[in-house]
Design a protein around this motif. Structure first.
Motif, PDB file in Angstrom:
ATOM      1  N   PHE A   1       4.849  11.067  -1.738  1.00 55.88           N
ATOM      2  CA  PHE A   1       5.128   9.881  -2.566  1.00 55.88           C
ATOM      3  C   PHE A   1       5.920  10.248  -3.828  1.00 55.88           C
TER       4      PHE A   1
ATOM      5  N   ARG B   1      -2.367  18.443   3.309  1.00 50.53           N
ATOM      6  CA  ARG B   1      -2.792  17.837   2.035  1.00 50.53           C
ATOM      7  C   ARG B   1      -4.083  17.036   2.199  1.00 50.53           C
ATOM      8  N   MET B   2      -4.236  16.400   3.341  1.00 53.50           N
ATOM      9  CA  MET B   2      -5.412  15.545   3.548  1.00 53.50           C
ATOM     10  C   MET B   2      -6.708  16.347   3.730  1.00 53.50           C
TER      11      MET B   2
ATOM     12  N   SER C   1       0.803  -1.229   0.000  1.00 50.58           N
ATOM     13  CA  SER C   1       0.000   0.000   0.000  1.00 50.58           C
ATOM     14  C   SER C   1       0.837   1.281   0.000  1.00 50.58           C
TER      15      SER C   1
ATOM     16  N   TYR D   1       4.456   1.911  -6.900  1.00 46.58           N
ATOM     17  CA  TYR D   1       3.175   1.586  -6.254  1.00 46.58           C
ATOM     18  C   TYR D   1       2.020   2.162  -7.082  1.00 46.58           C
TER      19      TYR D   1
ATOM     20  N   SER E   1      -5.796   3.884  -5.977  1.00 50.22           N
ATOM     21  CA  SER E   1      -5.199   4.954  -5.159  1.00 50.22           C
ATOM     22  C   SER E   1      -5.048   6.253  -5.935  1.00 50.22           C
ATOM     23  N   ASN E   2      -5.037   7.335  -5.166  1.00 43.74           N
ATOM     24  CA  ASN E   2      -4.740   8.657  -5.746  1.00 43.74           C
ATOM     25  C   ASN E   2      -3.321   8.701  -6.321  1.00 43.74           C
ATOM     26  N   HIS E   3      -2.489   7.710  -5.977  1.00 40.64           N
ATOM     27  CA  HIS E   3      -1.112   7.735  -6.500  1.00 40.64           C
ATOM     28  C   HIS E   3      -1.033   7.295  -7.966  1.00 40.64           C
TER      29      HIS E   3
ATOM     30  N   GLY F   1      -8.333   8.413  -1.628  1.00 45.12           N
ATOM     31  CA  GLY F   1      -7.426   9.511  -1.270  1.00 45.12           C
ATOM     32  C   GLY F   1      -6.649   9.112  -0.027  1.00 45.12           C
ATOM     33  N   SER F   2      -7.109   9.552   1.132  1.00 41.94           N
ATOM     34  CA  SER F   2      -6.476   9.183   2.410  1.00 41.94           C
ATOM     35  C   SER F   2      -7.601   8.758   3.340  1.00 41.94           C
TER      36      SER F   2
HETATM   37  C1  15L Z   1      -2.168   5.526  -0.379  1.00 39.64           C
HETATM   38  O1  15L Z   1      -2.311   5.011  -1.482  1.00 39.64           O
HETATM   39  C2  15L Z   1      -1.625   4.760   0.764  1.00 39.64           C
HETATM   40  O2  15L Z   1      -2.027   3.410   0.716  1.00 39.64           O
HETATM   41  C3  15L Z   1      -2.015   5.333   2.106  1.00 39.64           C
HETATM   42  O3  15L Z   1      -1.166   4.764   3.099  1.00 39.64           O
HETATM   43  C4  15L Z   1      -1.940   6.859   2.164  1.00 39.64           C
HETATM   44  O4  15L Z   1      -0.623   7.260   2.238  1.00 39.64           O
HETATM   45  C5  15L Z   1      -2.661   7.473   0.974  1.00 39.64           C
HETATM   46  O5  15L Z   1      -2.377   6.863  -0.260  1.00 39.64           O
HETATM   47  C6  15L Z   1      -2.384   8.980   0.817  1.00 39.64           C
HETATM   48  O6  15L Z   1      -2.041   9.406  -0.277  1.00 39.64           O
HETATM   49  O7  15L Z   1      -2.562   9.719   1.791  1.00 39.64           O
END
Ligand code: 15L
Ligand code: NAI
Length: 264
Positions: A256, A172-173, A73, A134, A109-111, A162-163
């Motif tokens: 990230f 950011r959150m 994750s 990731y 994921s947002n990533h 997101g988170s």
């Molecule tokens: C994610 O994809 C992660 O799994 C999680 O641990 C958080 O870090 C989240 O994104 C984020 O971007 O806050």
């Protein structure tokens, strides 16, 4: 639902959701690569590596729906991401195809879009810009889900989370946060919808500062209720506002984007 499978059940989200999921199915089969403790009366606990195709096949057999939270994750060595997030996802979709195509909610994921800037507002047609291996593995997962839908009709809700945590812990959150209550109502919407298809849904609460537009998934009727804004004063008093030139303030993926490629 008779039997819901939840992968990654020993993780942060799996543990947070366990009580909340209980009313959704007669039996919930929780799985992880690590120990899951004691089973309650309505629970089945199965230890399984997502990279093990035979194990995943048995795991999926007899399930009506799958909440797929399992996998790596965060940024990590490619070999670990490869096993859990790429091979693991292929194993899951092949098992689903063999066992009646239970509906899947895939925790993306947002990533997948982490290198888009925070001053951009995205919808589901915005090109991916993953911020690490990731994020790339989640792009693979999304492509795999679309392919199984187009080729076989396998339904998946691709949720770009997101988170998701109890409360936002960084500035950011205020944009990316999704509450546990909102995730619970999203899971209910996905598994109750008469027709799902294969939508991409931004997994985010009704935050004033959110960057993502869920108009394309409006037909599901999901209405997130929480708003990270109520934590702003607390976060700013604690000094959470970052330097506006720092990656955590520039890119949607935040820190990230600064991760290296980890050596094996
Ligand atoms: C994610 O994809 C992660 O799994 C999680 O641990 C958080 O870090 C989240 O994104 C984020 O971007 O806050
Ligand atoms: P987590 O890392 O706490 O939990 C993941 C679980 O998957 C762990 O219990 C781990 O043991 C298990 N796992 C790892 N490799 C495995 C393998 N090879 N076989 C079987 N199980 C394996 O992550 P978290 O926070 O609970 O997230 C759940 C899912 O949601 C993940 O897929 C993550 O990428 C996604 N997500 C979560 C976000 C969040 O804010 N929590 C944000 C975006 C996406």
């Amino acid at each position: 639902m008779k039997r819901l499978l939840v992968t990654g059940a020993a993780g942060g989200l799996g543990r947070a959701m366990r009580q909340r999921l209980a009313p959704m199915a007669d039996v919930i089969r929780y799985s992880d690569i690590v120990d899951l403790g004691e089973a309650a009366s309505h629970e089945e606990l199965v230890r399984c590596d997502l990279g093990d195709s035979d194990g995943v096949d048995k795991l999926v057999e007899g399930c009506d729906a799958i909440l797929h939270l399992g996998g790596i994750s965060v940024e990590d060595k490619f070999s670990k991401i490869l096993n859990a997030n790429l091979l693991g996802l292929y194993n899951l979709y092949e098992a689903a195809r063999a066992h009646g195509m239970p509906r899947i909610l895939f925790a993306s994921s947002n990533h997948t879009v982490g290198f888009h800037r925070q001053d951009q507002h995205l919808d589901v047609d915005t090109p991916m810009r993953p911020d690490g291996l990731y994020g790339v593995s989640k792009c693979f997962g999304e492509a795999l889900a679309h392919m199984y839908f187009d080729k076989f009709g396998q339904e998946t809700a691709i949720v770009r989370i997101g988170s998701c945590m109890e409360k936002p812990t960084t500035h950011r959150m205020l944009s990316t946060w999704m509450s546990y209550d909102d995730f619970t109502s999203l899971i209910e919407c996905v598994f109750r919808a008469p027709m799902l298809g294969c939508p991409i849904i931004w997994g985010v609460s009704d935050n004033d500062s959110r960057w993502w537009d869920n108009a394309a998934a409006a037909y599901l009727g999901w209405r997130p209720k929480d708003n990270a804004e109520r934590f702003r004063a607390e976060l700013e008093a604690a000094g959470a506002r970052p330097d506006p030139r720092s990656p955590v303030a520039v890119y949607q993926g935040g820190q990230f984007t600064q991760d290296p490629i980890f050596e094996e």
